[in-house]
Write an enzyme that holds these catalytic residues in place. Structure first.
Site, PDB file in Angstrom:
ATOM      1  N   ASP A   1      27.131  42.633  39.696  1.00 33.35           N
ATOM      2  CA  ASP A   1      26.276  43.589  38.948  1.00 33.35           C
ATOM      3  C   ASP A   1      26.412  43.216  37.440  1.00 33.35           C
ATOM      4  O   ASP A   1      25.429  43.196  36.765  1.00 33.35           O
ATOM      5  CB  ASP A   1      26.546  45.021  39.372  1.00 33.35           C
TER       6      ASP A   1
ATOM      7  N   TYR B   1      35.588  45.819  52.717  1.00 30.50           N
ATOM      8  CA  TYR B   1      34.208  45.865  53.313  1.00 30.50           C
ATOM      9  C   TYR B   1      34.319  45.860  54.740  1.00 30.50           C
ATOM     10  O   TYR B   1      33.262  45.921  55.551  1.00 30.50           O
ATOM     11  CB  TYR B   1      32.929  45.217  52.613  1.00 30.50           C
TER      12      TYR B   1
ATOM     13  N   ASP C   1      31.422  42.155  44.385  1.00 31.63           N
ATOM     14  CA  ASP C   1      30.077  42.907  44.198  1.00 31.63           C
ATOM     15  C   ASP C   1      29.982  43.496  43.031  1.00 31.63           C
ATOM     16  O   ASP C   1      28.865  43.650  42.393  1.00 31.63           O
ATOM     17  CB  ASP C   1      30.322  44.244  45.436  1.00 31.63           C
TER      18      ASP C   1
ATOM     19  N   ASP D   1      39.901  42.611  35.778  1.00 33.35           N
ATOM     20  CA  ASP D   1      39.635  43.274  34.827  1.00 33.35           C
ATOM     21  C   ASP D   1      39.533  42.588  33.593  1.00 33.35           C
ATOM     22  O   ASP D   1      38.561  42.923  32.514  1.00 33.35           O
ATOM     23  CB  ASP D   1      40.812  44.549  34.423  1.00 33.35           C
TER      24      ASP D   1
ATOM     25  N   LYS E   1      43.493  40.325  41.666  1.00 31.74           N
ATOM     26  CA  LYS E   1      44.319  41.243  40.758  1.00 31.74           C
ATOM     27  C   LYS E   1      45.824  41.266  41.619  1.00 31.74           C
ATOM     28  O   LYS E   1      46.265  41.884  42.230  1.00 31.74           O
ATOM     29  CB  LYS E   1      43.527  42.674  41.052  1.00 31.74           C
TER      30      LYS E   1
HETATM   31 MG    MG Z   1      26.162  45.281  44.942  1.00 31.70          MG
END
Ligand code: MG
Ligand code: NAI
Length: 323
Positions: free
Chosen positions: A232, A121, A228, A204, A171
């Protein structure tokens, strides 16, 4: 003295849910000295303003910022997200994204500490030969020792106030460069916290454990992109994104509090958005401002009504009644 708080209702359901958060804070007896900022996609469509240096300077003098959600379908994707949300995170150095979740079985709360200023980001990369059959897009992941270390250190500090357990999520088997930096830094910080137990999950696998075995988690620390996505999922498995709250923290400066969800254009204006995530984010803000009694009352009230349904305003009424 009243706390000085900047209010950014934003777009879509943002102002609808923040209005309920403000009602609840007032009902809990906390006085805020608020300044409203009309920012977001709607404001951009009016006069082209996304965020100014003057506003950033004003924000640096505040005690906190309370934000609904920003972004509208009529504005090109990324413009508000990068120009407002990400710029706010970078310029105010909101380097910790702290997101609490209630385990699906209600057994305990766990938190995700997401590094909030780096990774994919950070904006590194670009387009070459755009619009041609040979076009190239790169989007690098920026990981600094300083950025990773302060995120890890915050996670370990949190763990000492909780169940003394931190899981690194990454990862490392595929992202061998950034994974190496994260793993080494995590282990070095861990050495300063001998009473904190550590674990590691690939991202994962963490998605499976979030659904099937969240008991294993107390504090999770992870990078910006993984955090992020994972949060969720955390919201979805722990009562829905309508309950997920978050803090964007600069422990040495001004911090920003917002629900995890976005502006929900599909339900905007219908008065049906769930305000609990925004109200709980308000409670996180009060906690940060030292108003711990009011924060606890609000959290308990939200928990008491979390299974109930109603319009946005009715849910605000129920929380106030349960205070
Ligand atoms: Mg988000
Ligand atoms: P979203 O979170 O706005 O919506 C996803 C789904 O969840 C929709 O079906 C929506 O109706 C539902 N939902 C979200 N919050 C809800 C609530 N409080 N009560 C009931 N239902 C709720 O995510 P989406 O659709 O990806 O993004 C919409 C806009 O919001 C985009 O412009 C996006 O960039 C922006 N956004 C802004 C964020 C922020 O300000 N921090 C965070 C995430 C998205």
């Amino acid at each position: 003295m009243a706390h000085k708080v900047g209010i950014v209702g934003g777009d879509g359901i943002g102002p609808e849910v923040i209005a309920q958060g403000m009602r609840v804070i007032e009902a809990a007896g906390v006085e805020l000295d608020t300044v409203d900022y009309d920012l977001g996609g709607q404001r951009y469509l009016k006069d082209g303003v996304v965020l100014t240096d003057e506003i950033l300077d004003e924000w640096r003098a505040l005690d906190a910022i309370y934000l609904g959600a920003v972004g509208t379908p009529d504005v090109p994707p990324g413009l508000i997200e990068r120009g407002l949300l990400l710029r706010m995170r970078f310029e105010l150095d909101l380097y910790i994204n702290h997101r609490p979740f209630l385990a699906p079985d209600g057994s305990h709360e766990f938190i995700v500490v997401r590094e909030n200023t780096e990774g994919t980001y950070a904006g590194e990369g670009g387009l070459l030969r755009k619009g041609t059959p040979h076009e190239i897009a790169t989007q690098g992941s920026v990981n600094t020792r300083m950025g990773v270390e302060r995120a890890c250190r915050y996670a370990f500090e949190q763990a000492t106030k909780r169940r003394n357990h931190v899981t690194l999520v990454h990862k490392t088997n595929v992202l061998t460069f950034s994974g190496d930096l994260w793993e080494r830094t995590f282990n070095e910080v861990a050495a300063d916290y001998p009473n904190v137990e550590t674990a590691y999950n690939h991202v994962d696998a963490a998605c499976i454990y979030f659904v099937e075995d969240p008991k294993r988690y107390d504090v999770i620390v992870t990078d910006n992109l993984f955090g992020d996505i994972l949060t969720d999922l955390g919201g979805a498995v722990s009562g829905g994104v309508g309950l997920a709250s978050s803090a964007n923290l600069n422990p040495e400066g001004v911090s920003m509090f917002e629900p995890v969800h976005g502006s929900a254009p599909d339900i905007t204006g219908q008065g049906i958005a769930n305000p609990l995530a925004a109200i709980l984010s308000g409670a996180m803000m009060l906690e940060h401002l030292g108003e711990t009694v009011a924060a606890t009352r609000i959290r308990n009230a939200c928990e008491a009504v979390s299974a109930e349904t109603g319009t946005t305003v009715e849910m605000g009424d129920k929380v106030i009644a349960a205070l």
